[in-house]
Design a protein around this motif. Structure first.
Motif, PDB file in Angstrom:
ATOM      1  N   ASN A  52      -6.289   8.050   0.424  1.00  0.00           N
ATOM      2  CA  ASN A  52      -6.910   8.292  -0.876  1.00  0.00           C
ATOM      3  C   ASN A  52      -8.363   8.705  -0.666  1.00  0.00           C
ATOM      4  O   ASN A  52      -9.147   7.977  -0.055  1.00  0.00           O
ATOM      5  N   PRO A  53      -8.765   9.872  -1.168  1.00  0.00           N
ATOM      6  CA  PRO A  53     -10.139  10.353  -0.935  1.00  0.00           C
ATOM      7  C   PRO A  53     -11.196   9.469  -1.591  1.00  0.00           C
ATOM      8  O   PRO A  53     -12.381   9.569  -1.249  1.00  0.00           O
ATOM      9  N   ASP A  54     -10.805   8.605  -2.513  1.00  0.00           N
ATOM     10  CA  ASP A  54     -11.770   7.727  -3.178  1.00  0.00           C
ATOM     11  C   ASP A  54     -12.137   6.511  -2.325  1.00  0.00           C
ATOM     12  O   ASP A  54     -13.093   5.796  -2.629  1.00  0.00           O
ATOM     13  N   LEU A  55     -11.360   6.263  -1.269  1.00  0.00           N
ATOM     14  CA  LEU A  55     -11.642   5.124  -0.407  1.00  0.00           C
ATOM     15  C   LEU A  55     -12.836   5.418   0.500  1.00  0.00           C
ATOM     16  O   LEU A  55     -13.104   6.587   0.810  1.00  0.00           O
ATOM     17  N   PRO A  56     -13.559   4.410   0.917  1.00  0.00           N
ATOM     18  CA  PRO A  56     -14.714   4.640   1.813  1.00  0.00           C
ATOM     19  C   PRO A  56     -14.270   5.178   3.158  1.00  0.00           C
ATOM     20  O   PRO A  56     -13.109   5.031   3.546  1.00  0.00           O
ATOM     21  N   PRO A  57     -15.172   5.815   3.895  1.00  0.00           N
ATOM     22  CA  PRO A  57     -14.815   6.368   5.210  1.00  0.00           C
ATOM     23  C   PRO A  57     -14.302   5.290   6.162  1.00  0.00           C
ATOM     24  O   PRO A  57     -14.738   4.136   6.103  1.00  0.00           O
ATOM     25  N   VAL A  58     -13.373   5.674   7.036  1.00  0.00           N
ATOM     26  CA  VAL A  58     -12.866   4.745   8.041  1.00  0.00           C
ATOM     27  C   VAL A  58     -13.952   4.525   9.089  1.00  0.00           C
ATOM     28  O   VAL A  58     -14.516   5.480   9.633  1.00  0.00           O
ATOM     29  N   ARG A  59     -14.230   3.262   9.371  1.00  0.00           N
ATOM     30  CA  ARG A  59     -15.300   2.927  10.316  1.00  0.00           C
ATOM     31  C   ARG A  59     -14.822   1.782  11.189  1.00  0.00           C
ATOM     32  O   ARG A  59     -14.509   0.691  10.698  1.00  0.00           O
ATOM     33  N   PHE A  60     -14.743   2.012  12.498  1.00  0.00           N
ATOM     34  CA  PHE A  60     -14.298   0.991  13.437  1.00  0.00           C
ATOM     35  C   PHE A  60     -15.515   0.208  13.929  1.00  0.00           C
ATOM     36  O   PHE A  60     -16.233   0.653  14.820  1.00  0.00           O
ATOM     37  N   ASP A  61     -15.725  -0.944  13.359  1.00  0.00           N
ATOM     38  CA  ASP A  61     -16.850  -1.802  13.742  1.00  0.00           C
ATOM     39  C   ASP A  61     -16.286  -3.157  14.141  1.00  0.00           C
ATOM     40  O   ASP A  61     -15.949  -3.986  13.294  1.00  0.00           O
ATOM     41  N   LEU A 136       1.579  -8.249   2.622  1.00  0.00           N
ATOM     42  CA  LEU A 136       0.988  -6.923   2.445  1.00  0.00           C
ATOM     43  C   LEU A 136       0.607  -6.665   0.993  1.00  0.00           C
ATOM     44  O   LEU A 136      -0.438  -6.057   0.704  1.00  0.00           O
ATOM     45  N   ARG A 137       1.414  -7.127   0.068  1.00  0.00           N
ATOM     46  CA  ARG A 137       1.084  -6.952  -1.350  1.00  0.00           C
ATOM     47  C   ARG A 137      -0.170  -7.753  -1.704  1.00  0.00           C
ATOM     48  O   ARG A 137      -1.014  -7.301  -2.489  1.00  0.00           O
ATOM     49  N   TYR A 138      -0.291  -8.925  -1.116  1.00  0.00           N
ATOM     50  CA  TYR A 138      -1.490  -9.740  -1.342  1.00  0.00           C
ATOM     51  C   TYR A 138      -2.736  -9.019  -0.822  1.00  0.00           C
ATOM     52  O   TYR A 138      -3.768  -8.946  -1.509  1.00  0.00           O
ATOM     53  N   LEU A 139      -2.648  -8.479   0.392  1.00  0.00           N
ATOM     54  CA  LEU A 139      -3.792  -7.775   0.978  1.00  0.00           C
ATOM     55  C   LEU A 139      -4.107  -6.495   0.213  1.00  0.00           C
ATOM     56  O   LEU A 139      -5.270  -6.102   0.096  1.00  0.00           O
ATOM     57  N   ASP A 140      -3.072  -5.856  -0.316  1.00  0.00           N
ATOM     58  CA  ASP A 140      -3.267  -4.636  -1.096  1.00  0.00           C
ATOM     59  C   ASP A 140      -4.153  -4.921  -2.312  1.00  0.00           C
ATOM     60  O   ASP A 140      -5.069  -4.160  -2.633  1.00  0.00           O
ATOM     61  N   LYS A 141      -3.884  -6.043  -2.977  1.00  0.00           N
ATOM     62  CA  LYS A 141      -4.685  -6.411  -4.148  1.00  0.00           C
ATOM     63  C   LYS A 141      -6.079  -6.883  -3.747  1.00  0.00           C
ATOM     64  O   LYS A 141      -7.078  -6.541  -4.381  1.00  0.00           O
ATOM     65  N   ALA A 142      -6.151  -7.678  -2.673  1.00  0.00           N
ATOM     66  CA  ALA A 142      -7.425  -8.269  -2.268  1.00  0.00           C
ATOM     67  C   ALA A 142      -8.403  -7.234  -1.728  1.00  0.00           C
ATOM     68  O   ALA A 142      -9.621  -7.363  -1.920  1.00  0.00           O
ATOM     69  N   PHE A 143      -7.896  -6.195  -1.063  1.00  0.00           N
ATOM     70  CA  PHE A 143      -8.775  -5.228  -0.406  1.00  0.00           C
ATOM     71  C   PHE A 143      -8.652  -3.811  -0.961  1.00  0.00           C
ATOM     72  O   PHE A 143      -9.219  -2.878  -0.401  1.00  0.00           O
ATOM     73  N   ALA A 144      -7.921  -3.648  -2.047  1.00  0.00           N
ATOM     74  CA  ALA A 144      -7.780  -2.331  -2.684  1.00  0.00           C
ATOM     75  C   ALA A 144      -7.346  -1.268  -1.676  1.00  0.00           C
ATOM     76  O   ALA A 144      -7.969  -0.223  -1.522  1.00  0.00           O
ATOM     77  N   ILE A 145      -6.248  -1.582  -0.990  1.00  0.00           N
ATOM     78  CA  ILE A 145      -5.785  -0.698   0.076  1.00  0.00           C
ATOM     79  C   ILE A 145      -5.109   0.558  -0.469  1.00  0.00           C
ATOM     80  O   ILE A 145      -5.222   1.641   0.087  1.00  0.00           O
ATOM     81  N   GLY A 146      -4.384   0.403  -1.570  1.00  0.00           N
ATOM     82  CA  GLY A 146      -3.695   1.553  -2.151  1.00  0.00           C
ATOM     83  C   GLY A 146      -2.341   1.826  -1.525  1.00  0.00           C
ATOM     84  O   GLY A 146      -1.950   2.991  -1.354  1.00  0.00           O
ATOM     85  N   LEU A 147      -1.593   0.777  -1.185  1.00  0.00           N
ATOM     86  CA  LEU A 147      -0.253   0.960  -0.622  1.00  0.00           C
ATOM     87  C   LEU A 147       0.698   1.506  -1.678  1.00  0.00           C
ATOM     88  O   LEU A 147       0.546   1.209  -2.862  1.00  0.00           O
ATOM     89  N   PRO A 148       1.677   2.303  -1.276  1.00  0.00           N
ATOM     90  CA  PRO A 148       2.655   2.845  -2.239  1.00  0.00           C
ATOM     91  C   PRO A 148       3.399   1.717  -2.962  1.00  0.00           C
ATOM     92  O   PRO A 148       3.770   0.710  -2.351  1.00  0.00           O
ATOM     93  N   ARG A 149       3.614   1.894  -4.244  1.00  0.00           N
ATOM     94  CA  ARG A 149       4.313   0.876  -5.018  1.00  0.00           C
ATOM     95  C   ARG A 149       5.769   0.769  -4.589  1.00  0.00           C
ATOM     96  O   ARG A 149       6.408   1.767  -4.238  1.00  0.00           O
ATOM     97  N   ASN A 150       6.280  -0.447  -4.620  1.00  0.00           N
ATOM     98  CA  ASN A 150       7.688  -0.735  -4.308  1.00  0.00           C
ATOM     99  C   ASN A 150       8.091  -0.378  -2.881  1.00  0.00           C
ATOM    100  O   ASN A 150       9.287  -0.321  -2.572  1.00  0.00           O
ATOM    101  N   ARG A 151       7.128  -0.116  -2.026  1.00  0.00           N
ATOM    102  CA  ARG A 151       7.459   0.181  -0.635  1.00  0.00           C
ATOM    103  C   ARG A 151       7.776  -1.117   0.110  1.00  0.00           C
ATOM    104  O   ARG A 151       7.072  -2.118  -0.052  1.00  0.00           O
TER     105      ARG A 151
END
Length: 313
Positions: A52-61, A136-151
């Motif tokens: 998703n282009p709205d997500l922040p840049p990927v940064r490996f820290d 994974l559904r919990y983390l999706d909500k907690a971190f706004a990951i944007g996982l596909p629904r019902n996957r």
């Protein structure tokens, strides 16, 4: 094992001798830089196409993950799991300094304290497929990951780790199988220790698997692995465990300790960069010295593979 070609000029003939150098010579600077490039500087474009282009840049820290707390949940940790996790936690404290503790929080991911970054679900026996997807559904909500629904995700290995870079920051989820009894064989102990060490190291270092096809040279990193086909073998079978144990080192190698020190001392906010390689090359001798001191600490013996703890001279 290294091969060196020696030319000898004799009476008008050029004679070539293939000399075999003793593998005990160990790794050198070139070996370390090559592994660092393969495991820590890689192309993200294929993954970013679906991001998703709205997500922040990927940064490996690594520091952002290492210094945070680890929530351990699921099954009650087996003594071997506790030993490996405690050893790894001590290693991270030695290399990175102060960090939050590893906390066992119960059976559910919802039991974990708030503001976690790393979640480690341990299980015994059958893979907890429904619980894994609930995590994974919990983390999706907690971190706004944007996982596909019902996957619905499958579990393809007894140990796996997934890193996410969501709208509310990075997080990682590990799913690790542990022993279901105390009287372990040597093979079982090696197997369960190996898979736990590998996933912990990948998560905290942000390194990726490095396929190794040359069976003549020794392993220099836990992330190096021979490709093996184990699809139809039961995870608890001796054939599966033996094949997996032999496919890579049983524990961390000297290079892995070296790399953790590099990640701990660099000021880079994104380690997935050629700047990391320049940093490693410029501080090489210092990093080797730091790694040598860490390797000598007996507290870390349970998470090391003694066959690959030699450092470059």
């Amino acid at each position: 094992m290294r091969l060196r070609l020696l030319r000898v000029f004799c009476a008008g003939f050029v004679v070539f001798f293939l000399l075999v150098e003793d593998s005990a010579a160990g790794p050198d600077r070139t070996d370390y830089l090559a592994i660092a490039k393969k495991g820590w500087v890689f192309d993200l474009r294929s993954s970013l196409l679906r991001r998703n282009p709205d997500l922040p840049p990927v940064r490996f820290d690594s520091k952002e993950i290492v210094t945070g707390a680890v929530c351990l949940f699921g099954a009650v940790p087996h003594p071997l799991s506790r030993e490996i996790i405690a050893g790894f936690d001590a290693l991270l404290r030695d290399v990175f300094g102060q960090r939050d503790p590893v906390v066992f929080s119960g059976e559910r991911i919802e039991d974990c304290p708030a503001a976690q970054r790393v979640y480690l679900r341990i299980y015994s026996g059958e893979a907890p497929l429904d619980k894994f997807n609930a995590d994974l559904r919990y983390l999706d909500k907690a971190f706004a990951i944007g996982l596909p629904r019902n996957r619905f995700e499958r579990i393809g290995s007894p140990a796996q780790a997934i890193g996410f870079f969501g709208g509310k920051g990075p997080t990682a989820h590990m799913l690790i199988r542990q022993p279901d009894r105390d009287d372990l064989t040597v093979l079982e102990r090696d197997f369960y220790a190996s898979i736990l060490v590998e996933e912990l190291f990948q998560v905290f270092s942000n390194g990726v698997d490095i396929l190794k096809f040359d069976r003549e040279t020794p392993f220099y990193s836990k992330l190096q692995e021979f490709p093996v086909y184990l699809k139809h073998l039961p995870w608890s079978s001796e054939e599966y465990m033996q094949s997996l144990v032999e496919s890579n080192p049983k524990g961390l190698c000297a290079f892995d300790i070296f790399m953790l020190h590099a990640l701990a001392t660099t000021d880079l906010e994104n380690s997935n960069s050629d700047k990391l390689l320049s940093f490693v090359e410029g501080r090489f001798d210092e990093l080797v010295a730091r790694a040598t001191m860490t390797l000598a600490n007996p507290r870390f013996k349970s998470i090391l593979d003694e066959t690959c703890t030699e450092v470059p001279q």
